[in-house]
Design a protein around this motif. Structure first.
Motif, mmCIF file in Angstrom:
data_model
loop_
_atom_site.group_PDB
_atom_site.id
_atom_site.type_symbol
_atom_site.label_atom_id
_atom_site.label_comp_id
_atom_site.label_asym_id
_atom_site.label_seq_id
_atom_site.Cartn_x
_atom_site.Cartn_y
_atom_site.Cartn_z
ATOM 1 N N SER A 210 -3.751 -31.350 105.553
ATOM 2 C CA SER A 210 -2.307 -31.223 105.584
ATOM 3 C C SER A 210 -2.028 -30.554 106.932
ATOM 4 C CB SER A 210 -1.857 -30.347 104.426
ATOM 5 O OG SER A 210 -0.493 -30.063 104.580
ATOM 6 N N ILE A 211 -1.553 -31.355 107.886
ATOM 7 C CA ILE A 211 -1.350 -30.788 109.224
ATOM 8 C C ILE A 211 -0.157 -29.835 109.162
ATOM 9 C CG2 ILE A 211 -0.704 -31.366 111.614
ATOM 10 C CD1 ILE A 211 -2.546 -33.824 111.307
ATOM 11 N N PHE B 244 2.834 -36.111 110.030
ATOM 12 C CA PHE B 244 3.498 -35.784 108.771
ATOM 13 C C PHE B 244 3.859 -37.005 107.923
ATOM 14 C CE2 PHE B 244 4.789 -32.217 111.709
ATOM 15 C CZ PHE B 244 3.826 -31.339 111.229
ATOM 16 N N ARG C 249 5.532 -28.333 110.067
ATOM 17 C CA ARG C 249 5.913 -28.574 108.685
ATOM 18 C C ARG C 249 6.373 -27.245 108.091
ATOM 19 N NH1 ARG C 249 3.099 -31.904 104.652
ATOM 20 N NH2 ARG C 249 1.490 -32.338 106.196
#
Lengths: 440, 440
Positions: free
Chosen positions: B150-151, B214, B254
């Motif tokens: 999960s960047i 994302f 994010r």
């Protein structure tokens, strides 16, 4: 479409990281891969511990061959390590038509030729991003990102333990043995740190990078391997004064005579980014004829960083397994029938520059004698640093450190000159010789 | 097997680099790709110049559509640039069933959704490694190397012109306008440098990285874009004293509220590797939840570095075109039917820390007034630097610079507080506000 089913052999630090990350990010990974990816079976000798990690929904066995034999399993992850049972299991998984993901640099550096040949014959993939530099996607960069280039050289900090030790030695002015103990206490070095501190782990990794960069077979037995156990705080300090840091580098280089493949401590200009990679971090510099110099930096070990690389390989296989096996990305970047037999050079043929530290008697004429001898050997001097006389030597006179930086010299020539220098009566202690790389 | 045949649209700097590197390294590239890759047809308005670059064996035409219409051509490289004719030609090439390679960041950042949808429908690949950070394989790292993650955020120096200018401003203590002229003289800045110095080029690139990281559509119109034209040597110097460098960063992040997408000058701690990326070099830092922080560094522009990326895409297509189109690597890293509609946040909702410089009257109580007003707005202060009074102000008193580093603050809150501060009678000049990123 039904998820890709993965069997995991060995659930230690990296294995549990892989299981956890795959579970935590399963939705995002599915969106990337186009299919779910699930570890559905785990083999570990400690089945109770394994079951407690993966929970009741995953089948745990103590026999790795039961995983390989399971027809539902599409990909086998080998995280057992070592050259022994791991080799048999990887070959058996390939024979059973499974794709294989492994973090086992030792296995591939020594038995890679056999393993990749078996995989090519069977049309399955053997992916090993996790084998070099942990979570940094350096295998992918070399094998796919830089395919336009005639790669000229690679130099990497690819062992976190030794980089942590060298960083601490520099920061605190401490000697190797003291820092090693601290590193062991903190968990940065293993109880038996031999593979790390003697450079073997780095040599496994640079052997793999060398094969991928130059299209040659993996040849760990041809690598020159030196660790950091002989390094002292004194030389780190002198190097600093001359504008350099000392790093344990894995180096592989293309020359007109052959391929260089070597691991040893190196002076690196302090202004280079790689000289500023501290602690347990890794970084690899790659120079290609078209792209110039590029650098890749990140965590080279640890549960989740390594898991990041293992899972990237799982996604790659999920995305690409339908491609024609004769065309999809080759294991070693080059097509198996297009490997080259360019020889790996013996260390005596390697050309590099040097840092020399000589403990000499503080007498008139010593510098002239030393530099004259080097000149006679055809070794040209880049810089000299002579310290104040600072110590009463055993023979009743004072002594001093003479530091010399040379220009490029063939290692065999340097070895001969060093033997002569060491025999001078005014040279009072074993000469320290550390190689130097400009990396520009 | 017959070589992959490539048609090139536009043979300027990058096009001639691509032709030359492909020719120079053709044997090595063939060994990697498993097939030869040849540019067999070129379209350029200046056919004479084009023919002189590629020699007599390559067919040169002045009509790009003749290349697209040629059934022998497997891959079309678009190096025309801009949003106009390039868009039509890329769409026509896709419609003709050609795979497309492009370096055109502007086109993809604005029209990417349309182009990728057309390519997916037709089952062809549109590859664009060269569109971001030149020869650094950052698109591949994001799209394939970090798929486990999960960047969390990306921050990049992705425009060489502005990084060259900022490096020179810092080194020489010069102001923007002076250095821009020098950069133009040296060829680091174009005659019309607007796209570079106003941050538009960097915004195109970070828009593409944001989509890939994302799993959202490309949305250039949602990016916040600020360039470096307002930066002065004074603030670069103060930042240095506080332990920071100022870099033009493309940032995407994010958050629980949405995606941040922004380009602006930022203070970065001097000890970070990215703060030490000098001159026209590029570097991108990527943080993922599993891998932690990684960095990718290299030349972000130039003929052969960019050609390196274009050719890597050609090799990728050659290796992977046989894979099932629904499973091979998706254009934007995520499957087209699995894009997310997470919103890009308006800049007023972005949370970051700030460097503020206020030119204030050198009077008792000014610091208390300023800090009191910030406290009242809920803005917490990290550090204050007050200079000696050094200048006679217009109103007959002396004045001084007051520098404040804040903790994280919502931009809207900061804007309101700045409006109030600016109205204080003791604030004598427009307040300088530069955002700050710790990148840890």
């Amino acid at each position: 479409m039904k998820p890709i089913q993965v069997g995991l052999l060995g659930i230690g630090t990296v294995g549990s990281g892989t299981f956890n990350v795959l579970k935590r990010n399963q939705e995002e990974i599915r969106r990337r891969a186009g299919r779910g990816i699930e570890i559905t079976m785990v083999a570990d000798l400690d089945t109770a511990r394994a079951q407690s990690i993966v929970g009741p929904d995953v089948r745990v066995v103590n026999d790795a061959r039961a995983v390989i034999a399971n027809p539902e399993i599409d990909i086998v992850i080998e995280l057992i390590g070592g050259y022994g049972i791991a080799r048999s299991l990887v070959l058996e998984a390939i024979a059973a038509g499974k794709h294989v993901v492994t973090a086992n640099k030792a296995l591939l550096a020594v038995h890679g030729t056999e393993i990749f040949a078996a995989a090519s014959a069977k049309g399955v993939m053997v992916a090993f991003e996790a084998a070099v530099a942990g979570g940094i996607p350096i295998i992918k960069a070399l094998r796919e990102g830089l395919t336009a280039n005639s790669i000229q050289w690679i130099a990497g900090i690819i062992n976190g333990t030794t980089n942590f030790i060298l960083s601490e030695m520099r920061d605190k002015g401490l000697d190797f043995a003291v820092v090693l103990k601290e590193a062991q206490r903190l968990g940065y070095a293993e109880a038996d740190p031999t593979f790390d501190i003697e450079g073997v782990d780095a040599a496994h990794k640079v052997t793999l990078m060398s094969a991928i960069a130059f299209g040659i077979p993996v040849q760990f037995d041809k690598a020159h391997v030196e660790g950091i156990t002989q390094l002292g705080a004194t030389d780190i300090k002198y190097a600093e004064q001359l504008g350099y840091r000392i790093k344990l580098l894995g180096i592989t280089k293309r020359t007109t005579e052959g391929i260089e493949l070597r691991v040893h401590p190196s002076l690196v200009p302090a202004k280079r980014l790689i000289a500023n990679v501290e602690g347990a971090m890794n970084a690899v510099v790659v120079n290609g004829d078209a792209v110039g110099t590029t650098l890749y930096y990140g965590k080279g070990a640890g549960s989740e960083p390594t898991a990041s690389a293992v899972i990237a390989d799982l996604v790659d296989i999920t995305r690409l397994h339908t491609a024609d096996p004769h065309h999809r990305v080759p294991h070693l970047a080059f097509q198996p029938d297009a490997l080259s037999d360019v020889a790996v050079l013996p260390m005596s043929e390697v050309v590099t520059s040097y840092y020399l530290r000589l403990r000499v008697a503080d007498q008139a004429g010593v510098l002239a004698k030393v530099t004259g001898l080097l000149a006679g050997a055809g070794i040209s001097i880049d810089a000299v640093l002579q310290r104040e006389a600072d110590e009463v030597s055993g023979e009743g006179g004072t002594s001093t450190d003479l530091i010399i930086l040379t220009h490029d010299t063939r290692e065999g020539t340097m070895n001969d000159a060093l033997a002569q220098l060491q025999n001078l009566p005014t040279v009072l202690a074993p000469i320290v010789r550390i190689r130097k790389e400009e990396l520009n």
